[in-house]
Design a protein around this motif. Structure first.
Motif, PDB file in Angstrom:
ATOM      1  N   ARG A  95       0.843  -1.065   0.040  1.00 45.60           N
ATOM      2  CA  ARG A  95       0.357  -0.384  -0.279  1.00 45.60           C
ATOM      3  C   ARG A  95       1.052   1.460   0.188  1.00 45.60           C
ATOM      4  NH1 ARG A  95      -5.208  -2.110   2.885  1.00 45.60           N
ATOM      5  NH2 ARG A  95      -5.327  -3.411   2.796  1.00 45.60           N
ATOM      6  N   ALA A  96       1.813   1.203   0.986  1.00 44.85           N
ATOM      7  CA  ALA A  96       3.024   2.439   1.210  1.00 44.85           C
ATOM      8  C   ALA A  96       3.249   2.806  -0.904  1.00 44.85           C
ATOM      9  CB  ALA A  96       3.797   1.777   1.355  1.00 44.85           C
ATOM     10  N   ARG A  97       3.849   1.488  -1.838  1.00 47.57           N
ATOM     11  CA  ARG A  97       4.218   1.905  -3.080  1.00 47.57           C
ATOM     12  C   ARG A  97       3.138   2.085  -3.393  1.00 47.57           C
ATOM     13  NH1 ARG A  97       7.568  -3.345  -1.929  1.00 47.57           N
ATOM     14  NH2 ARG A  97       5.558  -4.572  -0.963  1.00 47.57           N
ATOM     15  N   LEU A  98       1.917   1.978  -3.377  1.00 45.82           N
ATOM     16  CA  LEU A  98       1.021   2.037  -4.351  1.00 45.82           C
ATOM     17  C   LEU A  98       0.883   3.872  -4.353  1.00 45.82           C
ATOM     18  CD1 LEU A  98      -2.197   0.015  -3.850  1.00 45.82           C
ATOM     19  CD2 LEU A  98      -0.485   0.622  -6.389  1.00 45.82           C
ATOM     20  N   GLY A  99       1.317   4.187  -3.245  1.00 50.90           N
ATOM     21  CA  GLY A  99       1.116   5.929  -3.018  1.00 50.90           C
ATOM     22  C   GLY A  99       0.268   6.148  -1.020  1.00 50.90           C
ATOM     23  N   ILE A 100       0.326   5.259  -0.045  1.00 52.93           N
ATOM     24  CA  ILE A 100      -0.884   5.927   0.648  1.00 52.93           C
ATOM     25  C   ILE A 100       0.181   5.456   1.620  1.00 52.93           C
ATOM     26  CG2 ILE A 100      -2.415   4.793   2.374  1.00 52.93           C
ATOM     27  CD1 ILE A 100      -3.645   2.810  -0.072  1.00 52.93           C
ATOM     28  N   GLY A 101       0.328   6.635   2.178  1.00 56.20           N
ATOM     29  CA  GLY A 101       0.624   6.814   4.096  1.00 56.20           C
ATOM     30  C   GLY A 101       0.288   7.643   4.648  1.00 56.20           C
ATOM     31  N   ARG A 102       0.779   7.435   5.841  1.00 56.83           N
ATOM     32  CA  ARG A 102      -0.233   7.603   7.285  1.00 56.83           C
ATOM     33  C   ARG A 102       0.288   7.830   8.803  1.00 56.83           C
ATOM     34  NH1 ARG A 102      -3.611   3.121  10.393  1.00 56.83           N
ATOM     35  NH2 ARG A 102      -3.836   5.207  12.134  1.00 56.83           N
ATOM     36  N   THR A 103       0.495   8.652   9.137  1.00 60.30           N
ATOM     37  CA  THR A 103       0.591   9.811  10.525  1.00 60.30           C
ATOM     38  C   THR A 103      -0.254   8.324  11.426  1.00 60.30           C
ATOM     39  OG1 THR A 103      -0.889  11.429  10.927  1.00 60.30           O
ATOM     40  CG2 THR A 103       1.532  11.574   9.139  1.00 60.30           C
ATOM     41  N   PHE A 104       0.310   7.958  12.677  1.00 61.01           N
ATOM     42  CA  PHE A 104      -0.346   7.803  13.610  1.00 61.01           C
ATOM     43  C   PHE A 104      -1.128   8.579  15.092  1.00 61.01           C
ATOM     44  CE2 PHE A 104       1.918   4.702  11.259  1.00 61.01           C
ATOM     45  CZ  PHE A 104       1.128   3.483  11.733  1.00 61.01           C
ATOM     46  N   GLN A 105      -2.008   8.474  15.627  1.00 58.02           N
ATOM     47  CA  GLN A 105      -2.440   8.837  16.457  1.00 58.02           C
ATOM     48  C   GLN A 105      -1.240   9.046  18.200  1.00 58.02           C
ATOM     49  OE1 GLN A 105      -5.717   7.519  18.245  1.00 58.02           O
ATOM     50  NE2 GLN A 105      -6.345   8.504  20.092  1.00 58.02           N
ATOM     51  N   ASN A 106      -0.721   7.864  18.751  1.00 54.58           N
ATOM     52  CA  ASN A 106       0.216   7.620  18.927  1.00 54.58           C
ATOM     53  C   ASN A 106       1.889   7.059  18.344  1.00 54.58           C
ATOM     54  OD1 ASN A 106      -1.729   7.418  21.483  1.00 54.58           O
ATOM     55  ND2 ASN A 106      -2.095   5.102  20.782  1.00 54.58           N
ATOM     56  N   LEU A 107       2.604   8.056  18.264  1.00 54.44           N
ATOM     57  CA  LEU A 107       4.048   8.244  17.945  1.00 54.44           C
ATOM     58  C   LEU A 107       4.589   7.112  18.283  1.00 54.44           C
ATOM     59  CD1 LEU A 107       4.628  11.734  19.448  1.00 54.44           C
ATOM     60  CD2 LEU A 107       4.256  11.831  16.870  1.00 54.44           C
ATOM     61  N   ALA A 108       4.515   6.563  16.627  1.00 56.22           N
ATOM     62  CA  ALA A 108       5.802   5.226  16.334  1.00 56.22           C
ATOM     63  C   ALA A 108       6.593   5.481  15.324  1.00 56.22           C
ATOM     64  CB  ALA A 108       4.726   5.048  15.618  1.00 56.22           C
ATOM     65  N   LEU A 109       7.840   6.613  16.244  1.00 53.97           N
ATOM     66  CA  LEU A 109       8.898   7.561  15.423  1.00 53.97           C
ATOM     67  C   LEU A 109      10.443   6.274  16.353  1.00 53.97           C
ATOM     68  CD1 LEU A 109       8.813  10.725  15.691  1.00 53.97           C
ATOM     69  CD2 LEU A 109       8.459   9.810  14.128  1.00 53.97           C
ATOM     70  N   PHE A 110      11.428   6.096  15.828  1.00 54.86           N
ATOM     71  CA  PHE A 110      12.024   5.431  16.109  1.00 54.86           C
ATOM     72  C   PHE A 110      13.074   6.545  17.072  1.00 54.86           C
ATOM     73  CE2 PHE A 110      11.526   2.859  12.518  1.00 54.86           C
ATOM     74  CZ  PHE A 110      11.450   1.478  12.696  1.00 54.86           C
TER      75      PHE A 110
END
Length: 289
Positions: A95-110
């Motif tokens: 889905r990312a390769r198809l062009g769908i990105g997202r952010t998260f309500q609870n931060l999901a950073l490294f």
């Protein structure tokens, strides 16, 4: 940068969908966890170029809906279509390769990684060389490719005005800056469709204004179609082209912001029937309660 592009690159995702054409379609989606029904026969569509908002009380199923679109959950019933093709058999990476990105309500950073490296993670699906072998050696195409990707990331960093923290570990940043880094990583995918899960939650007024400005730019300057969950009704009414309201996993209203705000079902389920609350919201949005 040109409309519909990030760093001069046309987003991926197969055939081009023109403005006004359906980019995303949710058909009769239901989602159950054992005996708990999180979504019940939810249907809606999002047109290319829209800024589309999903609102509703806590626990209404909003994030569950984004999870069905992004691939974290598979609907129990129904279908999710992107550019006319079903997403049900597509992985999150697909889905990312198809062009769908997202952010998260609870931060999901490294948290231990730098801001720059966190954003580079969003570019991995675009690499032609294998991430774990080709990029381990600074030779030939691998080096050229990484330098090109870093230039793209620097453009995103400049756009979101986070140059001063680009080398800092993400976990050491303030909440508002971490929200920007998460948005930057979603931008790095170069999405045509970006899913924003409460991008302004927990922010002060100045931080909200900044994020709202970036969201508008993504939509109007970069040409990204946006599906946004947000509890700040003033923001939703100011920015959205269309809105749906979920309550107990069901769509109770859909339409323009003005129409949704005037819906009696929405007032009872979400906004409340308190006259002072409705008057305050009307004053904020410039619409009659």
């Amino acid at each position: 940068m040109p409309r519909g592009q990030v760093g001069g690159q046309t987003p991926t995702g197969g055939r081009i969908v023109t403005s006004g054409e359906r980019l995303l379609e949710v058909r009769d989606v239901s989602l159950r966890f054992g005996g708990v029904r999180a979504l019940s026969n939810v249907s809606f569509h999002v047109e290319a170029g829209e800024l589309f908002s999903i609102i509703g009380p806590n626990g209404a199923g909003k994030t569950s809906m984004l999870n069905c679109i992004s691939g974290r959950y598979r609907p129990t019933e129904g279908d999710v279509l992107y550019k006319g093709g079903s997403l049900l058999k597509r992985s999150i990476n697909d889905r990312a390769r198809l062009g769908i990105g997202r952010t998260f309500q609870n931060l999901a950073l490294f948290g231990h990684m730098s801001v720059l490296d966190n954003i580079l993670v969003g570019r991995h699906h675009r690499l032609k060389n294998n991430l774990f072998t080709g990029m381990a050696y600074w030779v030939g195409g691998a080096r050229t490719e990484e330098l090109a990707e870093r230039r793209r990331v620097e453009e995103i960093i400049d756009f979101l005005e986070i140059q001063h923290v680009r080398g800092e570990p993400a976990g050491t940043l303030s909440y508002g800056l971490r929200k920007r880094v998460e948005l930057a990583r979603a931008m790095a995918i170069e999405p045509e469709l970006i899913l924003l899960d409460e991008p302004m939650a927990g922010m002060n007024l100045e931080e909200k204004e900044d994020i709202a400005r970036y969201v508008v730019a993504l939509n109007q300057e970069f040409g990204m179609t946006i599906v946004m969950i947000e509890h700040d009704m003033g923001v939703v009414m100011d920015l959205s082209d269309r809105v749906i309201v979920l309550d107990f996993g069901k769509v109770i209203s859909a339409g323009t912001p003005d129409a949704v705000l005037a819906d009696e079902h929405v007032k009872r389920a979400y906004l409340g029937e308190d006259d002072e609350t409705l008057d305050a919201l009307a004053a904020e949005t410039g619409e009659p309660a």
